[in-house]
Design a protein around this motif. Structure first.
Motif, PDB file in Angstrom:
ATOM      1  N   HIS A  15       0.675  -1.139   0.132  1.00 30.21           N
ATOM      2  CA  HIS A  15      -0.021  -0.002  -0.181  1.00 30.21           C
ATOM      3  C   HIS A  15       0.860   1.312   0.068  1.00 30.21           C
ATOM      4  O   HIS A  15       1.807   1.334   0.907  1.00 30.21           O
ATOM      5  CB  HIS A  15      -1.057  -0.041   1.212  1.00 30.21           C
ATOM      6  CG  HIS A  15      -1.817   1.073   1.260  1.00 30.21           C
ATOM      7  ND1 HIS A  15      -3.128   1.077   0.807  1.00 30.21           N
ATOM      8  CD2 HIS A  15      -1.687   2.569   1.963  1.00 30.21           C
ATOM      9  CE1 HIS A  15      -3.624   2.124   1.096  1.00 30.21           C
ATOM     10  NE2 HIS A  15      -2.824   3.304   1.737  1.00 30.21           N
ATOM     11  N   ALA A  16       0.457   2.208  -0.875  1.00 31.49           N
ATOM     12  CA  ALA A  16       1.233   3.317  -1.128  1.00 31.49           C
ATOM     13  C   ALA A  16       0.474   4.790  -1.178  1.00 31.49           C
ATOM     14  O   ALA A  16      -0.530   4.392  -2.272  1.00 31.49           O
ATOM     15  CB  ALA A  16       2.532   3.475  -2.036  1.00 31.49           C
ATOM     16  N   ARG A  30      -2.229   3.517  -3.907  1.00 30.58           N
ATOM     17  CA  ARG A  30      -1.860   2.539  -5.001  1.00 30.58           C
ATOM     18  C   ARG A  30      -1.878   1.035  -4.017  1.00 30.58           C
ATOM     19  O   ARG A  30      -0.933   0.839  -3.156  1.00 30.58           O
ATOM     20  CB  ARG A  30      -0.615   2.476  -5.440  1.00 30.58           C
ATOM     21  CG  ARG A  30      -0.152   1.601  -6.827  1.00 30.58           C
ATOM     22  CD  ARG A  30       1.314   1.958  -7.043  1.00 30.58           C
ATOM     23  NE  ARG A  30       1.256   3.133  -7.894  1.00 30.58           N
ATOM     24  CZ  ARG A  30       0.859   3.561  -9.108  1.00 30.58           C
ATOM     25  NH1 ARG A  30       0.579   2.326 -10.036  1.00 30.58           N
ATOM     26  NH2 ARG A  30       0.865   4.414  -9.709  1.00 30.58           N
ATOM     27  N   VAL A  31      -2.671   0.125  -4.159  1.00 32.28           N
ATOM     28  CA  VAL A  31      -2.824  -1.032  -3.476  1.00 32.28           C
ATOM     29  C   VAL A  31      -2.696  -2.358  -4.170  1.00 32.28           C
ATOM     30  O   VAL A  31      -3.596  -2.498  -5.315  1.00 32.28           O
ATOM     31  CB  VAL A  31      -4.185  -1.151  -2.859  1.00 32.28           C
ATOM     32  CG1 VAL A  31      -4.381  -2.577  -1.972  1.00 32.28           C
ATOM     33  CG2 VAL A  31      -4.665   0.011  -1.911  1.00 32.28           C
ATOM     34  N   ALA A  58      -2.940  -1.417  -8.155  1.00 29.45           N
ATOM     35  CA  ALA A  58      -4.185  -0.620  -8.749  1.00 29.45           C
ATOM     36  C   ALA A  58      -4.270   0.663  -7.938  1.00 29.45           C
ATOM     37  O   ALA A  58      -4.248   0.685  -6.747  1.00 29.45           O
ATOM     38  CB  ALA A  58      -5.444  -1.568  -8.355  1.00 29.45           C
ATOM     39  N   GLU A  59      -4.705   1.816  -8.609  1.00 31.09           N
ATOM     40  CA  GLU A  59      -4.917   3.031  -8.145  1.00 31.09           C
ATOM     41  C   GLU A  59      -6.145   3.257  -7.746  1.00 31.09           C
ATOM     42  O   GLU A  59      -7.161   2.719  -8.579  1.00 31.09           O
ATOM     43  CB  GLU A  59      -4.261   3.993  -9.131  1.00 31.09           C
ATOM     44  CG  GLU A  59      -3.050   4.480  -9.266  1.00 31.09           C
ATOM     45  CD  GLU A  59      -2.741   5.834  -9.808  1.00 31.09           C
ATOM     46  OE1 GLU A  59      -3.424   6.443 -10.378  1.00 31.09           O
ATOM     47  OE2 GLU A  59      -1.610   5.794 -10.299  1.00 31.09           O
ATOM     48  N   LYS A  60      -6.449   3.626  -6.600  1.00 31.48           N
ATOM     49  CA  LYS A  60      -7.764   4.130  -6.069  1.00 31.48           C
ATOM     50  C   LYS A  60      -7.941   5.205  -5.561  1.00 31.48           C
ATOM     51  O   LYS A  60      -6.959   5.749  -4.933  1.00 31.48           O
ATOM     52  CB  LYS A  60      -8.215   2.878  -4.830  1.00 31.48           C
ATOM     53  CG  LYS A  60      -8.150   1.473  -5.405  1.00 31.48           C
ATOM     54  CD  LYS A  60      -8.494   0.422  -4.364  1.00 31.48           C
ATOM     55  CE  LYS A  60      -8.591  -0.746  -4.923  1.00 31.48           C
ATOM     56  NZ  LYS A  60      -8.726  -2.020  -4.101  1.00 31.48           N
ATOM     57  N   ALA A 120       1.521  13.341   9.348  1.00 34.64           N
ATOM     58  CA  ALA A 120       2.548  12.626   9.337  1.00 34.64           C
ATOM     59  C   ALA A 120       2.765  11.843   8.156  1.00 34.64           C
ATOM     60  O   ALA A 120       3.637  10.941   8.107  1.00 34.64           O
ATOM     61  CB  ALA A 120       2.261  11.646  10.376  1.00 34.64           C
ATOM     62  N   GLY A 121       1.913  11.983   7.194  1.00 37.51           N
ATOM     63  CA  GLY A 121       1.880  11.039   6.154  1.00 37.51           C
ATOM     64  C   GLY A 121       1.281   9.705   6.007  1.00 37.51           C
ATOM     65  O   GLY A 121       1.313   8.969   5.128  1.00 37.51           O
ATOM     66  N   GLU A 122       0.276   9.331   6.908  1.00 39.59           N
ATOM     67  CA  GLU A 122      -0.220   8.229   7.107  1.00 39.59           C
ATOM     68  C   GLU A 122      -1.627   8.447   6.277  1.00 39.59           C
ATOM     69  O   GLU A 122      -2.466   9.534   6.366  1.00 39.59           O
ATOM     70  CB  GLU A 122      -0.539   7.803   8.577  1.00 39.59           C
ATOM     71  CG  GLU A 122       0.560   7.512   9.328  1.00 39.59           C
ATOM     72  CD  GLU A 122       0.462   7.276  10.858  1.00 39.59           C
ATOM     73  OE1 GLU A 122      -0.668   7.825  11.290  1.00 39.59           O
ATOM     74  OE2 GLU A 122       1.039   7.270  11.456  1.00 39.59           O
TER      75      GLU A 122
END
Length: 134
Positions: A92-93, A112-113, A116-118, A126-128
């Protein structure tokens, strides 16, 4: 007459020479009603990619190109490197993309999982990711 004939043969030869690469990239496919020209896929994934090189690390054989800095263009040197990224990244990103809509810019979040982009609801400071990961 001879000059006209030679000119015509030269033009036909030039057209045939230019049409050969185009014909190699397309093929005819029958759709049931008519023949359509469809573009062939040559390669699915490039094996190399161009990476920008700093001025100090420049070597002979690097490719001169242009890059955009702000609103102007600058000369830059690039080098071919093997493509190290896998085709489909697992995991996951989260990221953010700026998109111009009419006359304003919208910042859209995406996840991006497993390749695949969602769409994503956003990220914390914090970037989470705020999306529920399953």
């Amino acid at each position: 007459m001879r000059k006209l004939l030679m000119t015509a043969l030269g033009a036909v030869g030039l057209l045939a020479l230019m049409a050969a690469p185009a014909a190699a990239q397309e093929e005819r496919v029958w759709t049931g009603k008519r023949w359509n020209w469809v573009e062939k896929k040559v390669s699915e994934e490039p094996k190399t990619m161009l990476v920008e090189v700093a001025r100090e690390e420049r070597k002979e054989g690097d490719i001169l190109g242009m890059k955009t800095v702000g609103k102007h263009m600058e000369n830059a040197y690039f080098r071919r490197m093997p493509n190290a990224e896998p085709a489909v990244a697992k995991g996951h990103a989260c990221g953010m993309r700026a998109t111009t809509v009419l006359k304003h810019v919208e910042f859209r979040h995406y996840c991006r999982v497993d390749g695949a982009e969602k769409p994503c609801p956003g990220m914390t400071e914090a970037g989470e990711c705020l999306a529920v990961v399953k």
